[in-house]
Design an enzyme around this catalytic site. Structure first.
Site, PDB file in Angstrom:
ATOM      1  CB  SER A 145      -0.889  -0.113   1.294  1.00  7.98           C
ATOM      2  OG  SER A 145      -1.534   1.321   1.472  1.00  7.98           O
ATOM      3  CE1 TYR A 170      -4.017  -1.905   4.865  1.00  7.99           C
ATOM      4  CE2 TYR A 170      -3.643   0.239   4.280  1.00  7.99           C
ATOM      5  CZ  TYR A 170      -3.831  -0.975   3.937  1.00  7.99           C
ATOM      6  OH  TYR A 170      -3.994  -1.207   2.483  1.00  7.99           O
TER       7      TYR A 170
HETATM    8  N1  LIG Z   1      -8.600  -0.238  -2.365  1.00 13.14           N
HETATM    9  C1  LIG Z   1      -7.740   0.410  -1.947  1.00 13.14           C
HETATM   10  O1  LIG Z   1      -7.440   1.695  -2.327  1.00 13.14           O
HETATM   11  C2  LIG Z   1      -6.449  -0.358  -1.615  1.00 13.14           C
HETATM   12  C3  LIG Z   1      -5.145   0.609  -1.281  1.00 13.14           C
HETATM   13  C4  LIG Z   1      -3.920  -0.047  -0.992  1.00 13.14           C
HETATM   14  C5  LIG Z   1      -3.894  -1.090  -0.710  1.00 13.14           C
HETATM   15  N2  LIG Z   1      -4.939  -2.132  -0.922  1.00 13.14           N
HETATM   16  C6  LIG Z   1      -4.914  -3.444  -0.718  1.00 13.14           C
HETATM   17  O2  LIG Z   1      -5.368  -4.178  -1.652  1.00 13.14           O
HETATM   18  C7  LIG Z   1      -5.965  -5.460  -1.169  1.00 13.14           C
HETATM   19  C8  LIG Z   1      -7.408  -5.272  -1.738  1.00 13.14           C
HETATM   20  O3  LIG Z   1      -8.300  -4.286  -1.235  1.00 13.14           O
HETATM   21  P1  LIG Z   1      -9.752  -3.998  -1.472  1.00 13.14           P
HETATM   22  O4  LIG Z   1     -10.011  -2.719  -1.679  1.00 13.14           O
HETATM   23  O5  LIG Z   1     -10.083  -5.059  -2.497  1.00 13.14           O
HETATM   24  O6  LIG Z   1     -10.239  -4.469   0.293  1.00 13.14           O
HETATM   25  P2  LIG Z   1     -11.692  -5.493   0.299  1.00 13.14           P
HETATM   26  O7  LIG Z   1     -11.679  -5.203   2.039  1.00 13.14           O
HETATM   27  O8  LIG Z   1     -12.774  -5.019  -0.424  1.00 13.14           O
HETATM   28  O9  LIG Z   1     -11.054  -6.562   0.093  1.00 13.14           O
HETATM   29  C9  LIG Z   1     -10.200  -7.690   0.862  1.00 13.14           C
HETATM   30  C10 LIG Z   1     -11.080  -9.123   1.153  1.00 13.14           C
HETATM   31  O10 LIG Z   1     -10.281  -9.923   1.702  1.00 13.14           O
HETATM   32  C11 LIG Z   1     -11.190 -10.656   2.767  1.00 13.14           C
HETATM   33  N3  LIG Z   1     -10.292 -11.067   3.772  1.00 13.14           N
HETATM   34  C12 LIG Z   1      -9.565 -10.174   4.843  1.00 13.14           C
HETATM   35  N4  LIG Z   1      -9.087 -10.646   5.865  1.00 13.14           N
HETATM   36  C13 LIG Z   1      -9.106 -12.125   5.433  1.00 13.14           C
HETATM   37  C14 LIG Z   1      -8.538 -13.378   6.039  1.00 13.14           C
HETATM   38  N5  LIG Z   1      -7.809 -13.249   6.978  1.00 13.14           N
HETATM   39  N6  LIG Z   1      -8.516 -14.555   5.400  1.00 13.14           N
HETATM   40  C15 LIG Z   1      -9.394 -14.491   4.345  1.00 13.14           C
HETATM   41  N7  LIG Z   1     -10.061 -13.281   3.248  1.00 13.14           N
HETATM   42  C16 LIG Z   1      -9.787 -12.203   4.184  1.00 13.14           C
HETATM   43  C17 LIG Z   1     -12.206  -9.679   3.064  1.00 13.14           C
HETATM   44  O11 LIG Z   1     -13.337 -10.304   3.411  1.00 13.14           O
HETATM   45  C18 LIG Z   1     -12.381  -8.851   1.789  1.00 13.14           C
HETATM   46  O12 LIG Z   1     -13.377  -9.408   1.104  1.00 13.14           O
HETATM   47  C19 LIG Z   1      -5.899  -5.300   0.240  1.00 13.14           C
HETATM   48  O13 LIG Z   1      -4.650  -5.852   0.697  1.00 13.14           O
HETATM   49  C20 LIG Z   1      -5.590  -3.840   0.604  1.00 13.14           C
HETATM   50  O14 LIG Z   1      -4.745  -3.786   1.792  1.00 13.14           O
HETATM   51  C21 LIG Z   1      -6.244  -1.440  -1.203  1.00 13.14           C
END
Ligand SMILES: NC(=O)c1ccc[n+]([C@@H]2O[C@H](COP(=O)([O-])OP(=O)(O)OC[C@H]3O[C@@H](n4cnc5c(N)ncnc54)[C@H](O)[C@@H]3O)[C@@H](O)[C@H]2O)c1
Length: 339
Positions: A145, A170
C-alpha cells in the site's frame, strides 16, 4: 493446460475485478475469501453472485463451490489464518501463481481494532508464504500500500524512498509483508512481487472509502466530513487500470535470471486535490455537498503520488482513466446498485 491462479480476497473490491479479468484471459481461477463483516457483507455476496457463486454456496467454510456462470471459476470460503486447511487447499489444487489481495484494509480502523490487522495481514500472510514455499509456487504477487510512505515529503513517491516510519498499524503490517516476502524469496528462491496500491476507486468499491462515503452522503443530502480542511491530495487510481497492471505482472513470463524479489508502485501518478474530487462527485450527482471541515485525522497522510516509471518500463503499465471518467463510472454504478 490452463494456468491455475489463487486469488485471495476475491469477494473484495479489487479481487472481484481481478477474477473477472483473469477468467476472461483464459486462466483457471480459485478465489478465496473469509467474507468478514468489516463492511457490508451483502456487497461481497453480490460480487460473488456476479462471478456465478450464490450466497448459499458461499456460506460453508472450507468447501469448494463451483461457479454457475464461469466454468473456470471456483470459490472457497476460508481464513488465511487457518493453518490446517490452507496447506490442504494448496496440496489439492496445485496452483501455478498466487495473488494475495486478502487483508484487513483501512487506515482508520487499525487504530480501533489493531488485533485483526496482525491476524489477517501478518499471520495470514505468513501462512500463505509457507504454502508457497512448500508447494513450489512460481510467483506470488501481493498487495502492499501507498500508506507505507507515511509522511514522506518527497514527491512522487518512489520505491527507492525510505519507508521505515509507517504512521498507522495498517501501514506497518503492509511494510512487514514486504520484509517477509524478501526473506522468503531469499531463502526459498520463489519469486515475490509486491505492488503498492494507491487509493483505488471504481464500481463495486469499498463502502469505507471516501468515494463511496461522499457519494452516499451527498445523494442523501447529508453532510460529508472533509479532513485537514480539504487540504489533502490523493493519487486516485481507477480499478480497471489497477487490474490491468496486476494482470501484466501475473502474466509476464518467468525467465531464470529474473529478480526473485521486486516491488512496484501502482497508481495513476496524477494526484487530485480532495476538493476537486468532491466537486466532480457533485457534478455527477447534480447536487451540492454539505461540507463539515475537520482537522487532520491521526494516521492519515497529506498527500500521495506514485512514481510508476519502473512498472511502466518493465510491464508496459499505462493507466488511462481520467478522474472525470472514473468518477462518472462509479456514480453510474452507485445509482444503479442502490437504486
Ligand atoms: N482499495 C485500495 O485503495 C487499496 C489501497 C492500498 C492497498 N490495498 C490493498 O489491496 C487489497 C485489496 O483491497 P480491497 O480494496 O479490495 O479490500 P476489500 O476489503 O474489499 O477486500 C479484501 C477481502 O479480503 C477478505 N479478507 C480479509 N481478511 C481475510 C482473511 N484473514 N482471510 C481471508 N479473507 C480475508 C475480506 O473479506 C475482503 O473481501 C488489500 O490487501 C488492501 O490492503 C487497497
Amino acid at each position: 493446460m490452463k494456468e491455475k491462479v489463487l486469488i485471495t480476497g476475491v469477494a473484495g473490491f479489487i479481487g472481484f475485478h481481478l477474477a473477472k479479468k483473469l477468467i476472461q484471459n483464459g486462466y483457471e481461477v480459485i478465489g478465496l475469501d473469509n467474507i468478514n463483516d468489516y463492511y457490508d457483507s451483502g456487497l461481497k455476496y453480490d460480487r460473488l453472485e456476479v462471478l456465478g457463486i450464490s450466497k448459499d454456496n458461499a456460506l460453508t467454510l472450507n468447501c469448494i463451490a463451483e461457479s454457475g456462470t464461469y466454468k473456470d471459476f471456483k470459490f472457497i470460503r476460508m481464513n488465511l489464518e487457518d493453518r490446517k486447511n490452507l496447506p490442504e487447499l494448496f496440496a489439492r489444487e496445485k496452483f501455478n501463481i498466487v495473488c494475495n489481495l486478502a487483508a484487513q484494509a483501512g487506515v482508520r480502523y487499525s487504530l480501533e481494532n489493531p488485533e485483526v490487522y496482525v491476524d489477517s495481514n501478518v499471520v495470514g500472510f505468513l501462512n500463505l508464504l509457507e504454502c508457497c514455499r512448500h508447494h513450489k509456487i512460481r510467483r506470488l504477487v501481493y498487495a502492499s500500500s501507498s500508506s507505507v510512505y507515511g509522511q514522506n515529503k518527497k514527491v512522487p513517491f518512489s520505491t527507492e524512498d525510505d519507508v521505515d516510519h509507517p504512521i498507522s498499524l495498517y501501514a506497518a503490517t503492509k511494510k512487514s509483508n514486504e520484509l517477509m516476502a524478501y526473506t522468503y524469496s531469499h531463502l526459498y528462491g520463489f519469486q515475490t512481487i509486491g505492488l503498492r496500491f494507491f487509493t483505488v476507486y471504481g464500481p463495486w468499491g469499498r463502502p469505507d472509502m471516501a468515494m463511496f462515503l461522499f457519494t452516499d452522503a451527498i445523494s442523501k443530502g447529508e453532510s460529508i466530513k472533509v479532513f485537514n480542511n480539504g487540504d489533502l491530495e490523493r493519487d486516485f487510481t481507477y480499478v480497471d487500470d489497477i487490474v490491468d497492471g496486476i494482470t501484466s505482472v501475473i502474466e509476464k513470463k518467468i525467465i531464470n535470471n529474473d529478480e526473485k524479489y521486486s516491488l512496484f508502485n501502482i497508481g495513476n501518478s496524477k494526484p487530485v486535490k480532495l476538493l476537486d474530487f468532491i466537486n466532480q462527485i457533485e457534478k455527477e450527482l447534480g447536487k451540492e455537498a454539505k461540507k463539515e471541515m475537520l482537522p487532520m485525522q491521526p494516521g492519515d497522510v497529506e498527500r500521495t503520488w506514485a512514481d510508476v516509471s519502473s512498472l511502466k518500463e518493465e510491464f508496459n503499465y499505462n493507466p488511462s482513466t481520467s478522474i472525470e471518467e472514473g468518477v462518472s463510472k462509479f456514480v453510474e454504478w452507485f445509482k444503479s446498485y442502490y437504486n
